[in-house]
Design a protein around this motif. Structure first.
Motif, PDB file in Angstrom:
ATOM      1  N   GLU A 231       0.829  -1.203   0.000  1.00  0.00           N
ATOM      2  CA  GLU A 231       0.000   0.000   0.000  1.00  0.00           C
ATOM      3  C   GLU A 231       0.865   1.254   0.000  1.00  0.00           C
ATOM      4  O   GLU A 231       0.602   2.228  -0.704  1.00  0.00           O
ATOM      5  CB  GLU A 231      -0.915  -0.024   1.233  1.00  0.00           C
ATOM      6  CG  GLU A 231      -2.108   0.872   1.059  1.00  0.00           C
ATOM      7  CD  GLU A 231      -3.023   0.840   2.275  1.00  0.00           C
ATOM      8  OE1 GLU A 231      -3.085  -0.214   2.938  1.00  0.00           O
ATOM      9  OE2 GLU A 231      -3.629   1.877   2.560  1.00  0.00           O
ATOM     10  N   LEU A 232       1.951   1.190   0.799  1.00  0.00           N
ATOM     11  CA  LEU A 232       2.873   2.318   0.848  1.00  0.00           C
ATOM     12  C   LEU A 232       3.557   2.494  -0.506  1.00  0.00           C
ATOM     13  O   LEU A 232       3.767   3.622  -0.967  1.00  0.00           O
ATOM     14  CB  LEU A 232       3.901   2.081   1.961  1.00  0.00           C
ATOM     15  CG  LEU A 232       4.893   3.207   2.212  1.00  0.00           C
ATOM     16  CD1 LEU A 232       4.166   4.507   2.475  1.00  0.00           C
ATOM     17  CD2 LEU A 232       5.779   2.857   3.403  1.00  0.00           C
ATOM     18  N   ALA A 233       3.885   1.377  -1.155  1.00  0.00           N
ATOM     19  CA  ALA A 233       4.514   1.452  -2.468  1.00  0.00           C
ATOM     20  C   ALA A 233       3.596   2.139  -3.464  1.00  0.00           C
ATOM     21  O   ALA A 233       4.021   2.946  -4.280  1.00  0.00           O
ATOM     22  CB  ALA A 233       4.871   0.051  -2.956  1.00  0.00           C
ATOM     23  N   GLY A 238       3.561   5.343  -6.623  1.00  0.00           N
ATOM     24  CA  GLY A 238       2.570   5.094  -7.663  1.00  0.00           C
ATOM     25  C   GLY A 238       2.745   3.709  -8.261  1.00  0.00           C
ATOM     26  O   GLY A 238       2.449   3.475  -9.439  1.00  0.00           O
ATOM     27  N   ALA A 239       3.244   2.743  -7.457  1.00  0.00           N
ATOM     28  CA  ALA A 239       3.577   1.417  -7.978  1.00  0.00           C
ATOM     29  C   ALA A 239       2.321   0.590  -8.218  1.00  0.00           C
ATOM     30  O   ALA A 239       1.271   0.837  -7.650  1.00  0.00           O
ATOM     31  CB  ALA A 239       4.496   0.690  -6.995  1.00  0.00           C
ATOM     32  N   THR A 240       2.445  -0.391  -9.086  1.00  0.00           N
ATOM     33  CA  THR A 240       1.367  -1.335  -9.347  1.00  0.00           C
ATOM     34  C   THR A 240       1.734  -2.633  -8.646  1.00  0.00           C
ATOM     35  O   THR A 240       2.904  -3.021  -8.618  1.00  0.00           O
ATOM     36  CB  THR A 240       1.250  -1.636 -10.849  1.00  0.00           C
ATOM     37  OG1 THR A 240       1.469  -0.430 -11.557  1.00  0.00           O
ATOM     38  CG2 THR A 240      -0.084  -2.215 -11.189  1.00  0.00           C
ATOM     39  N   ASP A 269       3.403 -17.752  -2.430  1.00  0.00           N
ATOM     40  CA  ASP A 269       2.551 -16.780  -3.113  1.00  0.00           C
ATOM     41  C   ASP A 269       2.975 -15.372  -2.718  1.00  0.00           C
ATOM     42  O   ASP A 269       3.087 -15.071  -1.533  1.00  0.00           O
ATOM     43  CB  ASP A 269       1.081 -16.995  -2.720  1.00  0.00           C
ATOM     44  CG  ASP A 269       0.534 -18.221  -3.415  1.00  0.00           C
ATOM     45  OD1 ASP A 269       0.854 -18.394  -4.605  1.00  0.00           O
ATOM     46  OD2 ASP A 269      -0.187 -19.006  -2.752  1.00  0.00           O
ATOM     47  N   LEU A 270       3.202 -14.524  -3.735  1.00  0.00           N
ATOM     48  CA  LEU A 270       3.778 -13.200  -3.468  1.00  0.00           C
ATOM     49  C   LEU A 270       2.909 -12.086  -4.042  1.00  0.00           C
ATOM     50  O   LEU A 270       2.114 -12.313  -4.945  1.00  0.00           O
ATOM     51  CB  LEU A 270       5.162 -13.092  -4.126  1.00  0.00           C
ATOM     52  CG  LEU A 270       6.206 -14.123  -3.732  1.00  0.00           C
ATOM     53  CD1 LEU A 270       7.444 -13.950  -4.597  1.00  0.00           C
ATOM     54  CD2 LEU A 270       6.566 -13.967  -2.256  1.00  0.00           C
ATOM     55  N   VAL A 271       3.094 -10.888  -3.462  1.00  0.00           N
ATOM     56  CA  VAL A 271       2.613  -9.674  -4.116  1.00  0.00           C
ATOM     57  C   VAL A 271       3.857  -8.916  -4.567  1.00  0.00           C
ATOM     58  O   VAL A 271       4.716  -8.601  -3.748  1.00  0.00           O
ATOM     59  CB  VAL A 271       1.786  -8.793  -3.149  1.00  0.00           C
ATOM     60  CG1 VAL A 271       1.413  -7.482  -3.824  1.00  0.00           C
ATOM     61  CG2 VAL A 271       0.551  -9.535  -2.694  1.00  0.00           C
ATOM     62  N   LEU A 272       3.973  -8.669  -5.873  1.00  0.00           N
ATOM     63  CA  LEU A 272       5.144  -7.948  -6.393  1.00  0.00           C
ATOM     64  C   LEU A 272       4.749  -6.494  -6.636  1.00  0.00           C
ATOM     65  O   LEU A 272       3.673  -6.222  -7.183  1.00  0.00           O
ATOM     66  CB  LEU A 272       5.587  -8.571  -7.715  1.00  0.00           C
ATOM     67  CG  LEU A 272       5.884 -10.061  -7.698  1.00  0.00           C
ATOM     68  CD1 LEU A 272       6.269 -10.514  -9.093  1.00  0.00           C
ATOM     69  CD2 LEU A 272       6.989 -10.376  -6.701  1.00  0.00           C
ATOM     70  N   VAL A 273       5.589  -5.569  -6.183  1.00  0.00           N
ATOM     71  CA  VAL A 273       5.310  -4.163  -6.487  1.00  0.00           C
ATOM     72  C   VAL A 273       6.273  -3.674  -7.546  1.00  0.00           C
ATOM     73  O   VAL A 273       7.490  -3.774  -7.390  1.00  0.00           O
ATOM     74  CB  VAL A 273       5.404  -3.239  -5.265  1.00  0.00           C
ATOM     75  CG1 VAL A 273       4.089  -3.011  -4.647  1.00  0.00           C
ATOM     76  CG2 VAL A 273       6.361  -3.727  -4.273  1.00  0.00           C
ATOM     77  N   ILE A 274       5.697  -3.130  -8.599  1.00  0.00           N
ATOM     78  CA  ILE A 274       6.517  -2.694  -9.725  1.00  0.00           C
ATOM     79  C   ILE A 274       6.256  -1.217  -9.947  1.00  0.00           C
ATOM     80  O   ILE A 274       5.120  -0.792 -10.204  1.00  0.00           O
ATOM     81  CB  ILE A 274       6.171  -3.506 -10.981  1.00  0.00           C
ATOM     82  CG1 ILE A 274       6.459  -4.983 -10.675  1.00  0.00           C
ATOM     83  CG2 ILE A 274       6.981  -3.026 -12.168  1.00  0.00           C
ATOM     84  CD1 ILE A 274       5.918  -5.916 -11.684  1.00  0.00           C
ATOM     85  N   ARG A 275       7.323  -0.394  -9.828  1.00  0.00           N
ATOM     86  CA  ARG A 275       7.171   1.049 -10.014  1.00  0.00           C
ATOM     87  C   ARG A 275       7.109   1.370 -11.502  1.00  0.00           C
ATOM     88  O   ARG A 275       7.712   0.648 -12.327  1.00  0.00           O
ATOM     89  CB  ARG A 275       8.354   1.781  -9.374  1.00  0.00           C
ATOM     90  CG  ARG A 275       8.418   1.637  -7.854  1.00  0.00           C
ATOM     91  CD  ARG A 275       9.429   2.597  -7.269  1.00  0.00           C
ATOM     92  NE  ARG A 275      10.699   2.552  -7.977  1.00  0.00           N
ATOM     93  CZ  ARG A 275      11.667   1.675  -7.725  1.00  0.00           C
ATOM     94  NH1 ARG A 275      11.530   0.773  -6.767  1.00  0.00           N
ATOM     95  NH2 ARG A 275      12.777   1.695  -8.419  1.00  0.00           N
ATOM     96  N   ALA A 310      -3.676  -4.964 -14.706  1.00  0.00           N
ATOM     97  CA  ALA A 310      -3.446  -3.573 -15.082  1.00  0.00           C
ATOM     98  C   ALA A 310      -2.074  -3.145 -14.581  1.00  0.00           C
ATOM     99  O   ALA A 310      -1.631  -3.566 -13.513  1.00  0.00           O
ATOM    100  CB  ALA A 310      -4.527  -2.678 -14.485  1.00  0.00           C
ATOM    101  N   LEU A 311      -1.385  -2.303 -15.348  1.00  0.00           N
ATOM    102  CA  LEU A 311      -0.010  -1.931 -15.033  1.00  0.00           C
ATOM    103  C   LEU A 311       0.222  -0.508 -15.532  1.00  0.00           C
ATOM    104  O   LEU A 311      -0.334  -0.106 -16.548  1.00  0.00           O
ATOM    105  CB  LEU A 311       0.923  -2.898 -15.776  1.00  0.00           C
ATOM    106  CG  LEU A 311       2.373  -2.987 -15.338  1.00  0.00           C
ATOM    107  CD1 LEU A 311       2.428  -3.612 -13.951  1.00  0.00           C
ATOM    108  CD2 LEU A 311       3.139  -3.864 -16.329  1.00  0.00           C
TER     109      LEU A 311
END
Lengths: 344, 492
Positions: A231-233, A238-240, A269-275, A310-311
């Motif tokens: 959430e912070l990312a 503005g990361a997805t 199982d992961l959540v990846l944050v991509i800027r 969405a990305l």
């Protein structure tokens, strides 16, 4: 100037906990930005430090002088904090010199040397002394408000969203001028803001507040590059976020193919944050559909759909595709991963 | 709190009185042919005047603000000027020139001419503050000019219209001098006659109770109609000035209409005053009495204005700084007093002082208390507006710069609210100097003010002797009118 230390401070208004067990240290002569969406409790925290409110629990100290939380709280007029509210709040019946000199002892006010010094510090011409507040632009009013706060040599300077009422172009230049003046005065400062670029660009330390709780405090680069949670990312960079699966070591797979993680993950199982700045147009990447393009000139933000996810990507302006195009994209650099929330 | 308690004395008095005498006797006192006739008179005159002032006020405001009427600023000044002529002076002017002006028709004419600026002024202020983009949006949606006016402009004028006509209604219910001169009996004049001739407390108070009910009904009606809707301007930036409507062929008929109204509302009293001044001063010119009346008026008004403004400060302070249910109640209770006619305040203070503190009866102190009750709302409005200019953030800044509460008040709050304290005091001063009813009932024996002297001369048909007092009353009202116009401009 002294260091500011907040330890375990809480404040509730009726049922709602506005500030929840916050601890924060602002070193001597540095500027910390308290960042969070509106209603996160950041202004309450600032008012607690200024002394307009008393905390329900915890202590607030300037160096080792405890001003709240031990016996009777020290009243605001004896705390020696400089306070710069939203829109400046200059005294409308006083001119610039009288505003800046308001907190000075009578003799120093009359001498006026300190007032000139302050005008120099905030980079306003000395000829402004006799102007009335309504004759100043918004940015000039903010600078006078800062000069007024700094003139009596406060222990800490508190700035409450000081640039939010300025328009975009003025906001950046005023922000930089204020940060310069604070450094020149070697002031310990706390800047409350909801604008993440303002927080990242002006401060030495960023403290992120959400629902009254301190989520992360660290250097701007830390908060941007190693956010505490997805959430912070999303809020700061503005990361997805994309779902992913962990592989061997730092390897993982997701809709964008295989990526490299910053740290090996223990979960599967992961959540990846991509800027957005990590997503690049890459002929060898996976296929994506361009849904929307916002062209800014120097770069463009494009909203993509990749295998149903969405990305957002940020690409150089000249190479921006058009909406409806099919492009191939890949990921640059390492990716932050968090264990996926467990579903039942 | 004490101020609010003081302000509701008249209400408490009327309420306890009705409880004490019991419903049966009250019913007997109220349901008499005489009272029913008064009720019919009062209500028909109130409704007719409110309707007439609403039409005149809105119509004139539109003509002056939104058309290409020649010399619009001059007309504006002339149309507001009747505010400076107290209604009883206006009544005197008409009846002294032509005895046949009386009864319902005469009363309707005179009070309408006296009170229409109370609707006109707020309507002008609203029209001026209205963003012409609203009308343009309406035209772009296919409305004609007339449709745009009725569907967009008129609803925006609703607060001004309601507030203005409510004021007209309240003024009318309280009006004593003009109606008494024009021999049109309403509750207020009947209460006074009853009180003056027989000191018959029961009958007078029973009628006062009905009068208070009428006033409260008006207040509630206004609150209900106004509702909770907001009429804020959305968005920032200054509103443009709208393009005036071309009158074309109607131009001169409109000028004639507006000019005719100005002649009736301003020309007639001016002519009557000058006429009687010339006739009157040729026979007698009592300079000494004039000066002494002027002197006691100024003293009473000054003391009253200071007391009222001082009382207003804590009420306004609570209302602005500590918004809450209790503080709103305190503020509102002073407004209820605004709806109470001077006659009721006077009557209740006479009775209350005789019962509780007989020492105060027939003293100037009691009169000043009556003034404070009557005019507190005007002072509160002014002081409140001033306090809104001194937001609490300025106190916080001052505190953070090391000043204590007292020094903050001296160096920040007082300098900021001083102009509105002055304006509030001035408004009250001028209201007191032209107040008639409560002064007649409460002033100590031997105290003569401009208003009471004017009243005793004109009610004895000594029109010439009354003229110099009337002139001084009008002159004293001029600054109040100017101030009111300024306020309308600042706080539409």
């Amino acid at each position: 100037m002294s260091a500011l230390t907040v330890t375990g401070v809480s404040k509730a208004f009726g049922e709602t906990l506005a500030v929840d067990d916050v601890s924060l240290h602002v070193p001597h002569g540095s500027l910390t930005a308290v960042l969070g969406p509106s209603g996160c409790g950041k202004t309450t925290l600032l008012r607690l430090i200024a002394g307009f409110l008393a905390p329900d629990a915890g202590t607030i100290a300037f160096d080792d002088r405890v001003v709240a939380g031990a016996g009777r709280p020290v009243p605001p007029q004896d705390r020696r904090v400089g306070y710069v509210p939203q829109e400046g709040a200059l005294f409308p019946h006083l001119d610039v010199a009288a505003n800046i000199g308001f907190g000075l002892p009578r003799g120093e006010r009359a001498a006026g040397a300190r007032i000139d010094e302050m005008l120099d510090l905030v980079e306003l011409p000395r000829t402004f002394r006799g102007r009335a507040p309504h004759e100043l632009s918004g940015g000039q009013q903010q600078r006078v408000a800062l000069a007024r706060a700094l003139a009596p040599r406060p222990t800490v300077v508190l700035l409450d969203e000081p640039f939010s009422s300025l328009d975009a172009s003025l906001r950046e230049s005023t922000g930089r001028a204020v940060a310069r003046a604070l450094r020149a005065a070697q002031a310990t400062g706390l800047l409350v803001t909801h604008d993440q670029s303002e927080a990242l660009s002006l401060s030495d330390q960023v403290a992120v507040l959400r629902d009254g709780r301190l989520i992360q405090a660290g250097s701007p680069a830390d908060v941007y590059l190693a956010p505490h949670d997805p959430e912070l990312a999303r809020f700061v960079g503005g990361a997805t976020s994309l779902p992913g699966r962990a592989g061997q070591g730092t390897a993982a797979t997701c809709a964008l193919g295989s990526v490299t993680l910053t740290h090996p993950s223990s979960a599967d199982d992961l959540v990846l944050v991509i800027r957005p700045d990590q997503v690049v147009l890459d002929p060898a990447g996976v296929e994506a559909r361009v849904d929307e393009v916002s062209f800014y000139g120097h770069d463009a933000a494009i909203r993509l759909t990749v295998a149903g996810a969405a990305l957002v990507a940020r690409v150089p302006g000249p190479s921006a595709p058009a909406a409806g195009d099919r492009v191939r994209v890949g990921v640059r650099g390492t990716v932050h991963a968090y264990p996926a929330p467990v579903r039942d | 709190m004490a101020v609010a308690l003081l302000a509701v004395i008249p209400l408490v008095y009327v309420a306890t009185y009705t409880v004490i005498i019991g419903p049966a006797e009250l019913w007997d006192l109220v349901v008499r042919p005489r009272v029913l006739e008064l009720l019919r008179n009062t209500v028909t005159l109130a409704v007719a005047t409110m309707a007439a002032t609403a039409v005149l006020g809105i119509g004139l405001a539109f003509v002056v603000e939104r058309t290409d009427l020649p010399a619009r600023r001059l007309w504006h000044g002339l149309l507001v000027a009747p505010l400076a002529v107290p209604a009883f002076v206006n009544g005197y002017a008409w009846v002294s020139l032509d005895r046949s002006i009386n009864g319902f028709g005469g009363a309707w004419l005179v009070v309408t001419l006296s009170y229409y600026p109370l609707v006109y002024l707020p309507a002008v202020a609203s029209l001026r503050g209205l963003d012409p983009a609203l009308e343009e949006a309406s035209w772009s949606l296919g409305h004609t000019r007339w449709q745009a006016f009725t569907r967009v402009v008129l609803p925006q004028l609703r607060p001004a219209l309601l507030g203005g006509t409510l004021l007209v209604g309240l003024h009318l219910l309280a009006e004593f001098g003009a109606l008494s001169l024009l021999r049109f009996p309403t509750f207020t004049t009947a209460i006074y006659d009853q009180y003056a001739s027989t000191f018959n407390g029961s009958a007078a108070t029973a009628m006062a109770a009905v009068l208070v009910m009428l006033c409260l009904f008006l207040l509630l009606a206004e609150l209900r109609l106004r509702g909770t809707r907001h009429y804020a301007r959305v968005g920032h930036g200054a509103a443009r000035v709208s393009e005036p409507v071309a009158l074309r062929g109607l131009r001169w008929p409109v000028v004639a209409l507006v000019g005719g109204l100005v002649v009736l509302a301003l020309g007639v009293p001016t002519y009557a005053l000058l006429h009687w001044l010339v006739v009157g001063t040729s026979t007698e010119f009592p300079l000494g009495e004039l000066l002494s009346a002027m002197g006691s008026t100024v003293v009473l008004a000054t003391v009253g204005a200071l007391a009222t403004t001082l009382a207003a400060v804590p009420v306004a302070w609570l209302a602005v700084r500590y918004r809450g249910r209790l503080t709103t109640l305190v503020e509102r209770s002073t407004y209820v007093a605004n709806a109470l006619p001077g006659i009721v305040v006077g009557l209740s203070l006479v009775v209350a002082s005789l019962r509780l503190v007989p020492v105060l009866y027939q003293t100037a102190i009691l009169l000043v208390v009556a003034y404070a009750i009557l005019f507190l709302p005007r002072a509160v409005v002014s002081v409140r507006a001033g306090l809104e200019q001194a937001p609490v953030v300025l106190d916080h800044v001052a505190q953070s710069l090391g000043t204590g509460p007292l020094e903050t008040a001296r160096r920040v709050t007082l300098p900021l609210i001083a102009p509105s304290l002055g304006a509030g005091a001035a408004l009250v001063f001028l209201a007191i100097s032209t107040e008639l009813t409560a002064t007649l009932m409460l002033s100590p024996i031997g105290t003569r003010t401009l208003a009471t002297e004017f009243w005793s001369a004109s009610s004895e048909l000594r029109y010439g002797a009354a003229a110099p007092y009337a002139l001084l009353l009008v002159l004293i009202s001029v600054p109040a009118t100017v101030l009111l116009m300024r306020q309308e401009r600042l706080h539409p």
